[in-house]
Design a protein around this motif. Structure first.
Motif, PDB file in Angstrom:
ATOM      1  N   GLU A 109      -2.491   6.030   4.085  1.00 32.12           N
ATOM      2  CA  GLU A 109      -1.839   5.351   2.965  1.00 32.12           C
ATOM      3  C   GLU A 109      -0.467   4.825   3.397  1.00 32.12           C
ATOM      4  OE1 GLU A 109      -1.622   3.613  -0.480  1.00 32.12           O
ATOM      5  OE2 GLU A 109      -3.436   4.549   0.322  1.00 32.12           O
TER       6      GLU A 109
ATOM      7  N   ARG B  35      -0.292   1.709   5.607  1.00 28.15           N
ATOM      8  CA  ARG B  35      -0.313   0.419   4.904  1.00 28.15           C
ATOM      9  C   ARG B  35       1.082   0.046   4.419  1.00 28.15           C
ATOM     10  NH1 ARG B  35      -3.824   0.361   0.179  1.00 28.15           N
ATOM     11  NH2 ARG B  35      -3.643  -1.879   0.335  1.00 28.15           N
ATOM     12  N   ALA B  36       1.825   1.054   3.945  1.00 30.94           N
ATOM     13  CA  ALA B  36       3.182   0.771   3.470  1.00 30.94           C
ATOM     14  C   ALA B  36       4.079   0.305   4.616  1.00 30.94           C
ATOM     15  CB  ALA B  36       3.767   2.008   2.795  1.00 30.94           C
ATOM     16  N   TYR B  37       3.727   0.666   5.842  1.00 23.35           N
ATOM     17  CA  TYR B  37       4.489   0.209   7.004  1.00 23.35           C
ATOM     18  C   TYR B  37       4.066  -1.199   7.423  1.00 23.35           C
ATOM     19  CZ  TYR B  37       6.994   4.501   8.326  1.00 23.35           C
ATOM     20  OH  TYR B  37       7.854   5.565   8.382  1.00 23.35           O
ATOM     21  N   GLY B  38       3.041  -1.737   6.759  1.00 20.60           N
ATOM     22  CA  GLY B  38       2.592  -3.090   7.081  1.00 20.60           C
ATOM     23  C   GLY B  38       1.492  -3.135   8.126  1.00 20.60           C
ATOM     24  N   LEU B  39       0.850  -1.977   8.405  1.00 20.81           N
ATOM     25  CA  LEU B  39      -0.238  -1.965   9.385  1.00 20.81           C
ATOM     26  C   LEU B  39      -1.573  -1.831   8.663  1.00 20.81           C
ATOM     27  CD1 LEU B  39       1.416   0.419  11.981  1.00 20.81           C
ATOM     28  CD2 LEU B  39       0.964  -2.012  12.311  1.00 20.81           C
TER      29      LEU B  39
ATOM     30  N   PHE C  85       4.203  -4.683  -3.848  1.00 29.75           N
ATOM     31  CA  PHE C  85       4.223  -4.692  -2.382  1.00 29.75           C
ATOM     32  C   PHE C  85       2.823  -4.887  -1.790  1.00 29.75           C
ATOM     33  CE2 PHE C  85       5.133  -2.561   1.836  1.00 29.75           C
ATOM     34  CZ  PHE C  85       6.014  -3.539   2.255  1.00 29.75           C
ATOM     35  N   GLY C  86       1.858  -5.228  -2.629  1.00 27.70           N
ATOM     36  CA  GLY C  86       0.527  -5.531  -2.108  1.00 27.70           C
ATOM     37  C   GLY C  86      -0.287  -4.318  -1.696  1.00 27.70           C
ATOM     38  N   LEU C  87       0.150  -3.130  -2.096  1.00 29.73           N
ATOM     39  CA  LEU C  87      -0.611  -1.921  -1.741  1.00 29.73           C
ATOM     40  C   LEU C  87      -1.685  -1.621  -2.777  1.00 29.73           C
ATOM     41  CD1 LEU C  87       2.307   0.405  -0.592  1.00 29.73           C
ATOM     42  CD2 LEU C  87       0.454  -0.438   0.846  1.00 29.73           C
ATOM     43  N   HIS C  88      -1.528  -2.247  -3.944  1.00 26.97           N
ATOM     44  CA  HIS C  88      -2.519  -2.065  -4.998  1.00 26.97           C
ATOM     45  C   HIS C  88      -2.798  -3.452  -5.585  1.00 26.97           C
ATOM     46  CE1 HIS C  88      -4.742   0.258  -7.944  1.00 26.97           C
ATOM     47  NE2 HIS C  88      -4.276  -0.577  -8.854  1.00 26.97           N
TER      48      HIS C  88
ATOM     49  N   PRO D  84       0.916  -6.158   2.549  1.00 31.62           N
ATOM     50  CA  PRO D  84       2.257  -5.635   2.855  1.00 31.62           C
ATOM     51  C   PRO D  84       2.877  -6.253   4.112  1.00 31.62           C
ATOM     52  CG  PRO D  84       0.787  -3.841   2.268  1.00 31.62           C
ATOM     53  CD  PRO D  84      -0.060  -5.076   2.347  1.00 31.62           C
ATOM     54  N   LYS D  85       2.054  -6.574   5.092  1.00 35.18           N
ATOM     55  CA  LYS D  85       2.608  -7.116   6.334  1.00 35.18           C
ATOM     56  C   LYS D  85       3.273  -8.473   6.100  1.00 35.18           C
ATOM     57  CE  LYS D  85       1.905  -7.740  11.164  1.00 35.18           C
ATOM     58  NZ  LYS D  85       1.354  -6.992  12.264  1.00 35.18           N
TER      59      LYS D  85
ATOM     60  N   SER E 185       6.358  -8.019   4.116  1.00 36.28           N
ATOM     61  CA  SER E 185       7.440  -7.483   4.953  1.00 36.28           C
ATOM     62  C   SER E 185       8.095  -8.621   5.718  1.00 36.28           C
ATOM     63  CB  SER E 185       6.896  -6.465   5.950  1.00 36.28           C
ATOM     64  OG  SER E 185       6.285  -5.405   5.284  1.00 36.28           O
TER      65      SER E 185
END
Lengths: 289, 251
Positions: free
Chosen positions: A176, A179-183, B66-69, B88-89, B92
């Motif tokens: 999880e 993903r927050a790190y952008g990977l 942030f595109g996580l959901h 998220p990428k 970012s």
């Protein structure tokens, strides 16, 4: 001198177990997928090498093809089998059963194509050379131990020095957060499968050249990989490697006392002892997660 | 709100689009709606504090921004450009960073490795990485002291500092902070957020801050919105909220 002979044989067998187990441990540690079909990757690579050798393609081409086959198999399992199950909130056991099923299917297809009896490739490499009175070691044994060392150092450097390696270690901690790190955890998971499957190739090739192959070998390899992963400590690739050597040595040294059909019992006795006395494994950092 | 914005901009009218904006945002988990037709606007250079009880949908809002959901309906705009559904990428790279709820660190990696991987993940060029790291050390100097340690051995405050430091490495223009103070003593909260507020004012960062620790959070916020059951139920200035005894009693 029997025990010295068995120690050398044990080291060779242990080196092969160690690499296969390190591959399983890498996959399980990073993705938490119980990749039972890891044993199938092993037999697949071994038979691809056997096929290339017997078709006259040569040893180098055989090794390259075996490596490609193992990696393609691992990535395909991840993308086409595990990913769809996980997308539908598939549980750990659903994934395990799917993996188990594919493992059996691969084993049977290989049996249909290549036959169910033992096959081997004869080379000068497997011929034992006298080391001293009563102790014979084949060049293949030295190659096996050297391969284990080489691959292990390469793997450690990869995991500790490269960004992808760090990300694979991070994936084991939290997909999880990855993903927050952008990977992308899916891509990293495929890399783990490709690398973990690649680690079966030296063992597969050396087994094909040495003691020989049959399609059911995958089960034994899987059993050993699993035992080594638990004995070494889940999540510790170095632990799996050391445990692979321990199991290979124990299996062979047990021959001093027991008949050869008891070797698997020795593996499980060690596994039970470790689970009882040190549930986190020899090198396990977390007892639970 | 606009009075304060105007004052900060020397009275000039605000013409440009908000730096981050969501309209009619609706999303949920497995059929249960968590956000319902929600609007939120983050202006350039402000700290917007979002408060609300557990389950109000604050974290889901952060994750959706942030595109996580995935958003089921509605639109998200970054400087006026639609970014709904972006991952998220790419967000970012477009200048947003998120500090997720909980310990935003990987226990088995060292602090250095987390920073290195964090910069690689968002595409910071190799020759700029050392400089970025030093820049973060200059904002949160304590991190330098434990940079070689495995993150799993850090205290809660240290881990949170690393998590914020990691987010800053991409030099974001927008920072989404999801409950940075959770589990921290009030004193630590100030140690953690005072440097961030300073940086924000110096560089004109925009921050969306979700906090349970309302009193401390209000001290560093320009605006407040209160969220309940997936909607915004109150918006205003921190001092207005502090004066509103009914709301203050609730949060």
């Amino acid at each position: 001198m029997l025990w010295l002979q068995l120690t050398f044989t044990g080291l060779q067998v242990g080196a092969l177990y160690a690499l296969t187990a390190a591959g399983f441990s890498l996959i399980f540690g990073a993705t938490r997928v119980f990749h039972f079909a890891h044993g199938a990757a092993f037999v697949l690579a071994a038979y691809v090498f056997y096929w290339a050798e017997t078709s006259g393609l040569g040893m180098v081409a055989g090794i390259v093809l075996a490596a490609l086959a193992a990696m393609a198999f691992g990535v395909a399992m991840d993308r086409l089998v595990y990913a769809p199950i996980q997308r539908h909130e598939g549980s750990f056991f659903t994934v395990f059963v799917a993996s188990f099923g594919i493992g059996i299917a691969v084993q049977n297809v290989l049996g249909m194509v290549f036959g169910r009896s033992f096959v081997t490739i004869s080379t000068g490499l497997s011929r034992s050379v006298k080391l001293m009175d009563g102790v014979y070691v084949s060049p293949l044994a030295w190659i096996a131990v050297a391969c284990a060392g080489l691959f292990f150092v390469a793997l450690l450097l990869f995991l500790n020095r490269t960004h992808v390696g760090m990300a694979l270690r991070a994936l084991a901690d939290s997909p999880e957060l990855i993903r927050a790190y952008g990977l992308d955890p899916r891509r990293l998971s495929s890399i783990a499968f490709a690398l973990g499957s690649l680690l079966v190739v030296p063992s597969a090739v050396i087994t094909a050249l040495g003691s020989g192959l049959n399609p059911t070998l995958g089960h034994h390899v899987m059993l050993i990989s699993l035992a080594a992963t638990i004995v070494g400590g889940i999540g510790s690739i170095g632990g799996a490697l050391v445990a692979g050597f321990i199991l290979g040595l124990a299996e062979n040294l047990a021959l001093v006392v027991f008949e050869s059909q008891w070797t698997e019992a020795v593996t499980f006795a060690i596994l039970f002892l470790v689970i009882l006395l040190r549930p986190a494994g020899l090198f396990g950092r977390h007892a639970t997660r | 709100m606009s009075a304060q914005q105007d004052q900060r901009r020397g009275g000039a009218p605000i013409l440009e689009a908000p730096i981050l904006e969501a309209r009619g945002l609706t999303t949920g988990y497995g059929g249960a709606l968590v956000l319902e037709d929600l609007d939120i606007t983050l202006h350039e250079g402000e700290v917007l504090c979002l408060i609300g009880h557990n389950g109000a949908g604050k974290s889901t809002l952060m994750k959706t921004l942030f595109g996580l959901h995935p958003a089921e309906a509605g639109e998200i705009r970054l400087r006026g450009e639609p970014v709904t559904g972006a991952d998220p990428k790419s967000l970012s790279k477009a200048g947003i960073a998120m500090v997720p709820e909980g310990r935003g660190i990987f226990p088995s990696l060292t602090v250095n490795e987390i920073f290195e991987m964090g910069m690689w993940a968002v595409g910071v060029p190799e020759d700029e990485r050392a400089e970025r790291r030093d820049w973060v050390f200059s904002i949160l100097p304590v991190i330098a002291e434990f940079r070689h340690r495995r993150a799993g051995t850090l205290s809660g405050g240290q881990a949170q500092m690393v998590s914020i430091g990691r987010a800053l490495l991409g030099r974001p223009r927008i920072l989404l902070l999801d409950e940075p103070s959770i589990g921290l003593a009030p004193k630590l909260f100030q140690d953690l957020l005072a440097p961030i507020r300073e940086l924000q004012q110096r560089e004109g960062l925009s921050i969306l801050l979700v906090e349970q620790n309302v009193r401390e959070a209000l001290k560093i916020s320009d605006r407040v919105e209160v969220m309940k059951s997936g909607r915004m139920i109150w918006k205003g200035l921190p001092e207005d909220l502090a004066d509103n005894s009914k709301l203050m009693a609730l949060y």
